[in-house]
Each structure stands twice: as C-alpha cells, then as structure tokens.
Write a protein that holds these residues in place. Structure first.
Motif, PDB file in Angstrom:
ATOM      1  N   ARG A  30      51.129  40.919  39.146  1.00 23.68           N
ATOM      2  CA  ARG A  30      49.932  40.168  38.793  1.00 23.68           C
ATOM      3  C   ARG A  30      50.311  38.892  38.052  1.00 23.68           C
ATOM      4  O   ARG A  30      51.346  38.810  37.407  1.00 23.68           O
ATOM      5  CB  ARG A  30      49.036  41.014  37.876  1.00 23.68           C
ATOM      6  CG  ARG A  30      48.246  42.062  38.572  1.00 23.68           C
ATOM      7  CD  ARG A  30      47.676  43.002  37.539  1.00 23.68           C
ATOM      8  NE  ARG A  30      46.768  42.299  36.616  1.00 23.68           N
ATOM      9  CZ  ARG A  30      45.435  42.259  36.799  1.00 23.68           C
ATOM     10  NH1 ARG A  30      44.919  42.864  37.840  1.00 23.68           N
ATOM     11  NH2 ARG A  30      44.679  41.642  35.945  1.00 23.68           N
ATOM     12  N   ILE A  31      49.445  37.910  38.159  1.00 24.53           N
ATOM     13  CA  ILE A  31      49.710  36.626  37.516  1.00 24.53           C
ATOM     14  C   ILE A  31      49.806  36.763  35.997  1.00 24.53           C
ATOM     15  O   ILE A  31      50.727  36.232  35.368  1.00 24.53           O
ATOM     16  CB  ILE A  31      48.631  35.615  37.925  1.00 24.53           C
ATOM     17  CG1 ILE A  31      48.893  35.199  39.374  1.00 24.53           C
ATOM     18  CG2 ILE A  31      48.651  34.393  37.012  1.00 24.53           C
ATOM     19  CD1 ILE A  31      47.744  34.501  40.001  1.00 24.53           C
ATOM     20  N   ASP A  32      48.856  37.540  35.397  1.00 24.82           N
ATOM     21  CA  ASP A  32      48.918  37.645  33.922  1.00 24.82           C
ATOM     22  C   ASP A  32      50.199  38.355  33.476  1.00 24.82           C
ATOM     23  O   ASP A  32      50.800  37.998  32.466  1.00 24.82           O
ATOM     24  CB  ASP A  32      47.649  38.311  33.351  1.00 24.82           C
ATOM     25  CG  ASP A  32      47.244  39.547  34.116  1.00 24.82           C
ATOM     26  OD1 ASP A  32      48.047  40.002  34.964  1.00 24.82           O
ATOM     27  OD2 ASP A  32      46.129  40.054  33.871  1.00 24.82           O
ATOM     28  N   GLU A  71      42.398  32.367  36.687  1.00 20.09           N
ATOM     29  CA  GLU A  71      41.646  33.614  36.655  1.00 20.09           C
ATOM     30  C   GLU A  71      41.348  34.131  38.071  1.00 20.09           C
ATOM     31  O   GLU A  71      41.522  35.293  38.391  1.00 20.09           O
ATOM     32  CB  GLU A  71      40.334  33.373  35.883  1.00 20.09           C
ATOM     33  CG  GLU A  71      39.528  34.624  35.589  1.00 20.09           C
ATOM     34  CD  GLU A  71      40.351  35.684  34.841  1.00 20.09           C
ATOM     35  OE1 GLU A  71      41.185  35.303  34.005  1.00 20.09           O
ATOM     36  OE2 GLU A  71      40.164  36.878  35.115  1.00 20.09           O
ATOM     37  N   LEU A 121      47.971  29.181  38.752  1.00 24.47           N
ATOM     38  CA  LEU A 121      47.871  30.463  38.061  1.00 24.47           C
ATOM     39  C   LEU A 121      46.579  30.470  37.261  1.00 24.47           C
ATOM     40  O   LEU A 121      46.527  29.976  36.139  1.00 24.47           O
ATOM     41  CB  LEU A 121      49.080  30.652  37.141  1.00 24.47           C
ATOM     42  CG  LEU A 121      50.442  30.533  37.833  1.00 24.47           C
ATOM     43  CD1 LEU A 121      51.568  30.666  36.832  1.00 24.47           C
ATOM     44  CD2 LEU A 121      50.574  31.591  38.915  1.00 24.47           C
ATOM     45  N   GLU A 168      52.983  35.862  33.656  1.00 26.64           N
ATOM     46  CA  GLU A 168      52.965  34.933  32.525  1.00 26.64           C
ATOM     47  C   GLU A 168      53.496  35.590  31.248  1.00 26.64           C
ATOM     48  O   GLU A 168      54.214  34.971  30.471  1.00 26.64           O
ATOM     49  CB  GLU A 168      51.550  34.387  32.318  1.00 26.64           C
ATOM     50  CG  GLU A 168      51.218  33.364  33.388  1.00 26.64           C
ATOM     51  CD  GLU A 168      49.757  32.928  33.369  1.00 26.64           C
ATOM     52  OE1 GLU A 168      49.499  31.771  33.738  1.00 26.64           O
ATOM     53  OE2 GLU A 168      48.879  33.730  32.990  1.00 26.64           O
ATOM     54  N   THR A 172      42.892  33.560  40.981  1.00 27.44           N
ATOM     55  CA  THR A 172      44.034  34.117  41.714  1.00 27.44           C
ATOM     56  C   THR A 172      44.545  35.380  41.022  1.00 27.44           C
ATOM     57  O   THR A 172      45.072  36.273  41.668  1.00 27.44           O
ATOM     58  CB  THR A 172      45.175  33.085  41.829  1.00 27.44           C
ATOM     59  OG1 THR A 172      45.384  32.487  40.551  1.00 27.44           O
ATOM     60  CG2 THR A 172      44.862  32.028  42.839  1.00 27.44           C
ATOM     61  N   ASN A 173      44.330  35.478  39.740  1.00 29.89           N
ATOM     62  CA  ASN A 173      44.740  36.674  39.022  1.00 29.89           C
ATOM     63  C   ASN A 173      43.985  37.890  39.541  1.00 29.89           C
ATOM     64  O   ASN A 173      44.507  38.989  39.604  1.00 29.89           O
ATOM     65  CB  ASN A 173      44.505  36.487  37.526  1.00 29.89           C
ATOM     66  CG  ASN A 173      45.127  37.608  36.723  1.00 29.89           C
ATOM     67  OD1 ASN A 173      46.184  38.098  37.089  1.00 29.89           O
ATOM     68  ND2 ASN A 173      44.462  38.029  35.668  1.00 29.89           N
ATOM     69  N   ASN A 174      42.745  37.661  39.947  1.00 31.38           N
ATOM     70  CA  ASN A 174      41.932  38.770  40.440  1.00 31.38           C
ATOM     71  C   ASN A 174      42.424  39.304  41.772  1.00 31.38           C
ATOM     72  O   ASN A 174      41.986  40.356  42.210  1.00 31.38           O
ATOM     73  CB  ASN A 174      40.470  38.321  40.580  1.00 31.38           C
ATOM     74  CG  ASN A 174      39.826  38.179  39.203  1.00 31.38           C
ATOM     75  OD1 ASN A 174      40.304  38.786  38.242  1.00 31.38           O
ATOM     76  ND2 ASN A 174      38.790  37.371  39.117  1.00 31.38           N
TER      77      ASN A 174
END
Lengths: 886, 111
Positions: A151-153, A293, A291, A156, A295-297
């Motif tokens: 996941r993106i988060d 919200e 990056l 990060e 695309t994080n989903n």
C-alpha cells in the motif's frame, strides 16, 4: 632484451627477411672467394682453388638456414610455413575441411550464442547502479502480484522511518492495464502503449537517468493527480520506433489519451524498464504516479525497490522493516494484516533467480555438444594423421624435431578452429539476434542479449580451446612413435596401432556418454513439459478469441459504462457464427492481483482473513470462457446493479473459506462489501500452469466498478480468420471508437504462458539431437576405420573358414563394448546431475527410471544403426583382395 | 685443410671472436677465422658453420655491429666491429674464462 623489443626486432627481421638473406648470401660468397684466394696464393690453380673452397665451406643453403636460426625469426617463419603447408593439405581434402569447419562452427556458434544470452540474463550486472545494494520488497503472503506489492501509506512509512536504506522508490505494479492511447500521427486513430507509473525517487534509487531530457519533477507528480498523463518519459526503443529517434522530441507535446502530454525525457537503451521488471510485456513509457489518498485506496499496488546504505545487510534491513510493519499493524488494528506483511529479496535474485538453473543447464548442454564435436574432430584428425604416419616418421628420421611435428598437427586443428570461429561468430550473431527478438518470452533481460565484446573474447577463447583439444591428442599420439617402428609398419593398416584405436574408442565412448546424459535430461524436460501443458487449465482454450475493447469513451456512471460494454457483447453474440460472448477484465494467465476476502461469520476465527483473485465479468463470461459451473449458477442477464449483490467463487475458494458447509447462500466479504455466493465454478489457472490452485472469485461488472481493461471473449467454432473478420466488422459497425485489431486466441495465451519452459525444452532437445547425431557419426567413423584397418585380419579369418555371422559379431562386439561403456557412464552422469534439473521439472521425478531406460535404449539403438553398416561391410570383404592389398 | 684439432669448449667461440675483433680491429668473418687459426698455431679451427651463426648471434645481442666495406682484394665485404657492450662482455668473459681455466688447471695438476 625486453619482450617488446625482441618482438619488434623479429618482426622487422621478418620483413627484412629477403634483404637479410641476400646479405647473408653475399657474405658467404665473399668468404668462399677469400678462401679460394688463399688457396690460390698457396699454389692451387684458380679453378681448383675455388672448387676446394666450396668443398670446405659446405652446403650454402644449410648454412643460410643456420643463420636464419641465429637471427631468431625462425618461429614466425615456421608458423607461416606450417600454415601455408596446412592450407595446401586442407585444400587437397575439401570434404574433410568442410565437415570439420562446419561441425566446429555449429558447436562454437551455439556456445557463443548461449554465452551471449547467459551473460545478459544471468551474469552481467543489472543495468542499474550498484545492483548489489538494491532490495526488492515482497511479502510473506503468497505469490500473487498483490502479495508482492504494498500500500502507498505503508510505502511512505517504510521510506520515511527506516535507517537501513539510503533511498526507496516504487512503481505502480498493475500498469499492464494502465493503457495509453497515443495519437499515431497519421490522423486516423491511435496506438495503445503501456505506461509504467513510477514514484518520485524511483529512477534515483536505481541510479539511472534519462539519456536525454530529465526525470519527473515534484510539480509533475502533483499535476498527475488531476490529469491522466501530463508528461511522460519514453523508452529508447519506442522513441526509435515511433519518433525515429528525434532528439528534438523533448519538450514537445503528443496526444495521449486525447490530451496533450509533454515528452520530458528518453531513457537510455541500456535501461529498458520492461526487460528488467516486466519481461514479455513491453512498456513504452514511464509516467508519474501520484501518491495520494485516491491511489492509496487501490490497496496493494506498489512494487518497491530500496537501496541499502553501505554496510547494511539485507537481514538487518528485513529486521527493521518487520519492526516498522509491526508498528503499523498495532497502530491500525482494523486494517487486514495482509496489507502490512513485508519480506525482502536482493533485486538481482528476485529477477534472475528463477532462471539461473535453466540457463546453467542449457549452457552445460551446449558445452557438451561442443565437446562432442571436438571429440569427433579429434577422431577424424587421428584417422587422418594415421594415414600420414609414414610421412611423419620419415621426417622425424630426417631430423625434424618432435615439437615441430606436434606444432604442425596443432596448426591444422587451430586453422580449422579459426574457420569454425569465423563462421561460428556469424552464426552466433544471427542466433542471438533471433533469441533476443523473442518479445513474447517473459525472461528478464533476454532482449538485451547481443554478441558484444565479451562474446567476441569468448568466441576466440573457446575456439582456441577447441583447436587445442582437437589437435593435441592426434599430435601427441603421432609424434610419440619411434620412427623406426612407424616406418616398418605398412602405413595405413599397421597392426600395432592398438594404442590409437584405444584412444579413438575412448573418445567415442565419451561422446556416447555425453549424448546419453543430454538425452536423458531432454527426456525429463520433455516429459515435464508434456505434463505441464496437459494440466487442466479450467477453461476451454480452443475456439475462443478475446478482443481488448476498452476505449477512451467517458461515462457518467458505472451503470452506463457496464451497459455500454454488455451491449457490445450482446451485439457480437447475435452474429450467426458466434456461440457465446462474455466480458472479463482479466484473462487467465495474464493479470495478477488479489483482493482481501472473508467468509461472513468466520471473521477472526481462522486468522485475519485471506485473499482471492478477482475477475470482474459480464453474465456470459463462464460460457464464453468455457468455465464449468459445478454447483449453483453463474450470473445471468437478470443480475443487474439493482439486484442482490452476488459473487461466484471457484472450488478452491469454497474449500478454503467454507470447508464444512455449502457456500451457496453464504455471504462473502470482499474489500469490506457483502456479496451473496450464488455459484461454484472450476478452478482456473490464473498465474501459471504449474501454480497450485488458489481462490478465485467472479464479480459482476454492473455491481463492481473497479475494472479498467475489458476483454470481449468470443466463442465460436467458425474458422479463426472468418470469425476475426466478422467480429471486427461488427465492432466497427456498432461503434467506430472501439479499438480493433487487438485480439488473442485463448490457446495463444496458454502457449505464451509456457513459452519459457517450451524454449528451454526445445533448446535442450535440439542440443541432445545434435549430440546423438554427432556421436553416431563419430561411432560410424571409428567402426568404419576399424574395419578398414582389420580388413587383412578379417580376410584371413574368412579365408580359413569364418562365417559372415562370426565377422559381424566380431565388429559389433567391439562397437557394443564402446557404446555400452558410454551409456553406463552417461546414465551415471545423468543420475549425478539430475538433482540440478529437479527445480525445472513439473510432476516428473528427476530420476524417473522409465525416462532413463528409454533414452539409454535410444542411444543404444542409434549406436547399433550407426555401426551396422560398417560391420556389414566387413562381412563383404573378399579375402583374396584383402590379402593381396599389400 | 685440416679438420679441427681441438673441439672448442661450449661458449668459448664467442670469447675468441670478441677477442679477435678487439685485437684485430674491424674485420670480416673470414678474417676472424684466419686470425684465430694463426694465433692458435693451427690448433683452433673455427668452422664457418659455427662462425657465422655465432657472429649473427653476437650482432643480435648487440655485442658487435658491422658495416659494409671493401676488402684487400677489392671486394665488397661485411666488416664486423666490437661495440662498447661487446668490450664489456669480453672483459666479463675473460675473467670468467681465467677463473675457469685456472680451476681446471688446479684440478689437473693434482698428482
């Protein structure tokens, strides 16, 4: 004198050879005249004085030879002389020369091509900076691509909290379906290309830079949030192909997805994104991946690469990442653990690891083939030199040194090897080009293979090795003979050549052993490949073609969107030749992703849930794909956005998530939403044929908007060409904005998925076929030669009453001894090496006795056929003729 | 012409040639052989079969060089001359030879 000075002196001396010879001549004559003058003074008549002086002086030519010796240019001259002598001899037997050079060229060419490929695929450092610092992030949750991504988060947090990595970057792993339609410039339509979305720092982490232009800026990542493709970096090959390598392209604007896109850079030819990360799937452009919200989903979508700080080991990095991911898990207790697992592998291992064994096996095989070719040639040379034994004996009796004779024999084999080297290099260039052009193969870095400087060095080295190994045995064997013994022998058919016979038979035995070993290996791979392609793929791959039909068309909502595409499917289904049509966003054996899934009521009972591979489909999909429904039903035309949210699952998913009950009527939770299970279908191989079955689920397009690409699967028993023409015409008529021409038949997809295995199997089979053919030729040669040599003995035997049968048995016994020893050695070698093959085999035991036995029998059979002809010839020997032939 | 009356010890030929060239000055190959023969009172006969290869070898090593000149009977001939390196070499070889011959003599004089 330094080596260089010596050499330069000698080369100059060689160039001045004629001049020096003249000088020496003059000096000798001067000496003779002075001597004659002294004799004259002593009272001899002038004529007699000169004669006496000449007698005293001795042979003028011999003297000059000695002087040349003293001048020290002899070795170059000798080599030149050897070469020209050998060339003359080779010209006298063009058949032998042709066969020898052709054999060597094939062996050397195959070896060099294989080296070039192995060098690119396995040996050379990856075309990035300091590849041994780069780490690939996987997870400990299965093998699907979603389980390799993050996941993106999470990315990060990994990037910002770690101490082990100097930098980290990522790309959007599912770009295969991030298609970009590029205005093709001719004003009539567009080409579909693939863009890989990369994050800020991805190229810096790899240490690669655009060849011209620049990397994306922070601002461009921001811009990418609102527009689809504001800017792009092109791959070198696409730049060459589409823009003819125009360096002024930088800064210009090209229409991509109907909007202007600025071309900001072109990658260097050494760095093709696809050859490293997505072999077999061409990636024409790099685009900025924001990056955010949204695309994080999307869940697990990033493939992460990190560069280790100097001195940090991958284990330390792994330990640190586990700490970070554990912290993320405790801080976010409500997110499935699936999103947080992290594992690491060295980038190099991750990319090349799966192919190492296969390519080492192939490299070993090709070296075996070359060894067999060399053994054959050595045998030919021994036979040839045996017939020249008298010549050599005479020369050695006349004072030629042993070294000189060895050198001359070696000159022959080196000249042949030089010919083989030249032809082989040409062959290798051609073969390497052919192999690297196989875009369809999902073998990393294969397309970068070429005959480069290293390959040239290799071809020269291996040619020298081949020349030496072919020539050294005959040379030693030949020069060992005492001249007296050799001269006494009657040249061609001496009876005392038992030693050379033994040598020749040992060589052939070794050839048979190698060929046997290769055949067994190939047999194992063929069997493995057979079981691989006979795997039940779970759908009917015959009589079905899939069209990629998603276009740039915009829709107000998913209801409209799915209705539009279902409309196309229904239109095509109405064609008289078409039996079924269906839509899916993921054809088997291509796309790779997983979504989190749970059985309702079971949450938390069996761990924190699991994953399944989703397909978003239209109602006709099961019929069009030929996927059998085991229980319940598949979707039908009455399932719409407004009816019960439903899901169809595969057998494996039913087994795994509802082990003790009938799943039909149960509720599945997919990405947090509830679906009613309405049917169970067969397992479909969705990642590869040799993968185990895994959970799969089918969701309806109108109920689940998370799909990007759309494939229209058309099932029809009509001839392919006819069907393609009809469908394309109907699509065009229905809506001219639908891209046409992008179709694949389902059997092609299956074929492509096993392409690497097929390539390896075919290459190894080809090598073993060449090996057994060469070994048979070698055996034939040796037996023929033996028969020729023993014709006198056979003649005598027949004269005193031996039957033809006895003679046949005599010759065949000798052949069988050689072959038998070879086969036994071959089986033993195959047995010893089989464990290296194990990882390449699918559902085949590496020591399968049947395959061992059948291939050994094959070798025996071929060997018998190769020796039966010369043996029969032995029985036809006319005793009278044989005995008179003295 | 008489055959060699004493076999030349290996390596002594170079020494003799260098010595002849130092004492006799630049001269052609024939001259060298004649001089050695005279000085040794016909004991040492240098065959041309050994002489010329030796001259060529010495030339290659840089101990002697040559130029074309005209002989006493007006014929073009190759005249060898000692180089500086050749002079040094001669001195080394002389020392070595004297040591060797003295040693051999000492052994032989033992009764």
């Amino acid at each position: 004198m330094g080596l260089f000075r010596t050499l330069s002196y000698r080369i100059r001396a060689l160039a001045r050879k004629a001049h020096l010879d003249r000088e020496a001549d003059e000096e000798m004559r001067f000496h003779i005249e002075m001597l004659a003058a002294d004799y004259e003074k002593a009272g001899l008549p002038k004529h007699e004085a000169l004669r006496q002086a000449k007698i005293d002086f001795g042979g003028l030519e011999r003297m000059k030879e000695n002087l040349r010796d003293a001048r020290g240019v002899l070795w170059i001259e000798t080599i030149m002389r050897d070469i020209s002598l050998t060339l003359r001899q080779l010209r006298k037997s063009p058949g032998f020369t042709f066969v020898a050079i052709a054999t060597l060229a094939l062996g050397i060419g195959a070896c060099t091509a294989m080296f070039s490929v192995v060098n690119s695929v396995i040996l050379k450092p990856l075309p990035v900076e300091k590849p041994n610092e780069l780490v690939w992030f996987t997870s400990n949750l299965g093998e699907g691509l979603s389980a390799q991504t993050h996941r993106i988060d999470n990315f990060e947090e990994f990037r910002d909290q770690n101490e082990s990595f100097s930098s980290m970057g990522a790309y959007f792993a599912f770009f295969d379906f991030w298609s970009i339609l590029v205005d093709n410039g001719s004003g009539d339509g567009s080409d579909r290309i693939r863009g890989a979305g990369i994050t800020l720092g991805f190229l810096d982490t790899l240490g690669v830079k655009p060849m011209i232009g620049r990397d994306f800026t922070e601002a461009e990542y921001q811009a990418a949030i609102n527009e689809s493709v504001p800017s792009a970096i092109l791959s070198h090959s696409y730049w060459q192909r589409r823009f003819n390598g125009d360096p002024n392209i930088i800064g210009t604007s090209v229409h991509m997805n109907s909007a202007p896109t600025e071309i900001i850079g072109v990658m260097p030819p050494s760095f093709e994104f696809d050859s490293i990360f997505t072999p077999g799937t061409e990636v024409e452009a790099l685009v900025a991946f924001p990056l955010i919200e949204q695309t994080n989903n999307w869940g697990n979508v990033l493939s992460i690469v990190g560069r280790l700080n100097p001195g940090v080991s991958i284990e330390q990095a792994q330990a640190e990442l586990e700490v970070i991911s554990e912290r993320i898990r405790t801080e976010n207790p409500n997110t499935p653990r699936f999103y947080h697992g992290v594992n690491t592998a060295m980038l190099d291992d991750w990319i090349r690891g799966p192919y190492r064994t296969a390519f080492y096996v192939l490299a070993g095989a090709v070296v075996c083939v070359l060894a067999i070719a060399c053994a054959n040639l050595a045998n030919l040379l021994i036979a040839r030199s045996n017939s020249r034994r008298k010549e050599f004996a005479l020369r050695s009796a006349l004072g030629a040194k042993r070294g000189r004779l060895i050198r001359q024999t070696l000159t022959e084999s080196f000249l042949l090897a030089a010919g083989g080297c030249l032809l082989g290099a040409i062959l290798a260039i051609w073969a390497t080009k052919a192999i690297s052009g196989l875009q369809a193969f999902s073998i990393p870095l294969l397309q970068t293979a070429s005959v480069d400087t290293q390959s040239i060095v290799f071809v020269i080295l291996i040619s020298c090795a081949a020349g030496f190994s072919c020539g050294i045995l005959p040379a030693l064997q030949l020069s060992q003979k005492q001249p007296a013994t050799a001269l006494r022998e009657d040249g061609q058919r001496g009876s005392s050549s038992a030693r050379s016979n033994w040598l020749r038979r040992a060589l052939v035995g070794a050839e048979v052993a190698l060929a046997c070993c290769l055949l067994i290996g190939a047999g194992l791979l063929i069997r493995s490949f057979e079981s691989l392609i006979s795997v039940d793929v779970g759908f009917d791959q015959d009589n079905a073609i899939a069209w990629r039909i998603d276009s740039e068309r915009q829709f107000a909502n998913n209801i409209e969107r799915s209705a539009y595409y279902v409309g196309i499917a229904e239109r095509i289904a109405a064609l008289p030749t078409v039996e079924h049509t269906g839509l899916t966003d993921a054809l088997p054996l291509g796309r790779n992703r997983s979504w989190g899934v749970q059985a309702k009521g079971e949450e938390g009972k069996r761990g924190p849930g699991g994953v399944a591979f989703p397909r978003i489909v239209s109602y006709g999909c099961a019929d069009a794909m030929g996927i059998k429904v085991q229980d319940g039903r598949f979707f039908n035309a009455f399932d719409t956005a407004d009816t019960q949210q439903s899901i169809v699952i595969n057998e494996e998913m039913a087994r795994r998530y509802w082990p003790e009950q009938n799943p039909i009527g149960q509720i599945a939770i997919v990405n947090g939403r509830e679906y009613l299970v309405i049917g169970i279908v067969d397992n479909v191989k969705h990642s590869s044929l040799d993968a185990d079955d895994s959970p799969e689920m089918y969701l309806l397009m109108s109920q689940q908007p998370d799909y990007a690409s759309i494939e229209l699967v058309v099932r029809s028993s009509a001839p392919k060409e006819l069907l393609i023409a009809q469908v394309e015409q109907a699509l065009e008529a229905h809506d001219s904005s639908i891209p046409t021409g992008e179709y694949t038949s389902l059997d092609t997809i299956v074929g492509k998925s096993v392409a690497p295995q097929r390539l390896i199997m075919r290459v190894l089979s080809g090598f073993s076929a060449a090996a057994i053919a060469l070994a048979a030729i070698g055996l034939y040669g040796v037996i023929s030669y033996t028969v020729g040599q023993r014709s006198k003995e056979i003649g005598i035997r027949m004269a005193i009453g031996a039957k033809q049968r006895v003679v046949l048995r005599l010759i065949m016994k000798e052949s069988l001894q050689t072959v038998g020893a070879g086969v036994v050695a071959g089986i033993a070698a195959a047995f010893a090496f089989s464990r290296y093959l194990e990882s390449l085999l699918f559902e085949v035991n590496a020591t399968d006795p049947w395959i061992f036995a059948s291939n050994a029998t094959l070798v025996l059979g071929v060997s018998l056929i190769a020796s039966i002809h010369p043996a029969l010839r032995a029985t036809k020997i006319d005793p009278v003729k044989a005995l008179r032939e003295e | 012409m008489a055959k060699s009356k004493a076999d030349l010890l290996q390596g002594t030929l170079d020494l003799l040639i260098l010595k002849a060239l130092r004492r006799g000055g630049p001269m052609h190959g024939y001259g060298v052989s004649v001089l050695i023969k005279q000085w040794s009172k016909d004991v040492l006969v240098v065959e041309q079969g050994s002489l010329y290869p030796a001259l060529y070898r010495l030339e290659e090593k840089g101990f002697i060089d040559f130029e074309w000149g005209v002989s006493e009977n007006n014929r073009r001939g190759k005249f060898y001359n000692l180089t500086e390196a050749g002079r040094e070499r001669l001195n080394e070889e002389l020392t070595q030879w004297q040591r060797l011959s003295a040693a051999v003599n000492m052994v032989l004089e033992l009764s």
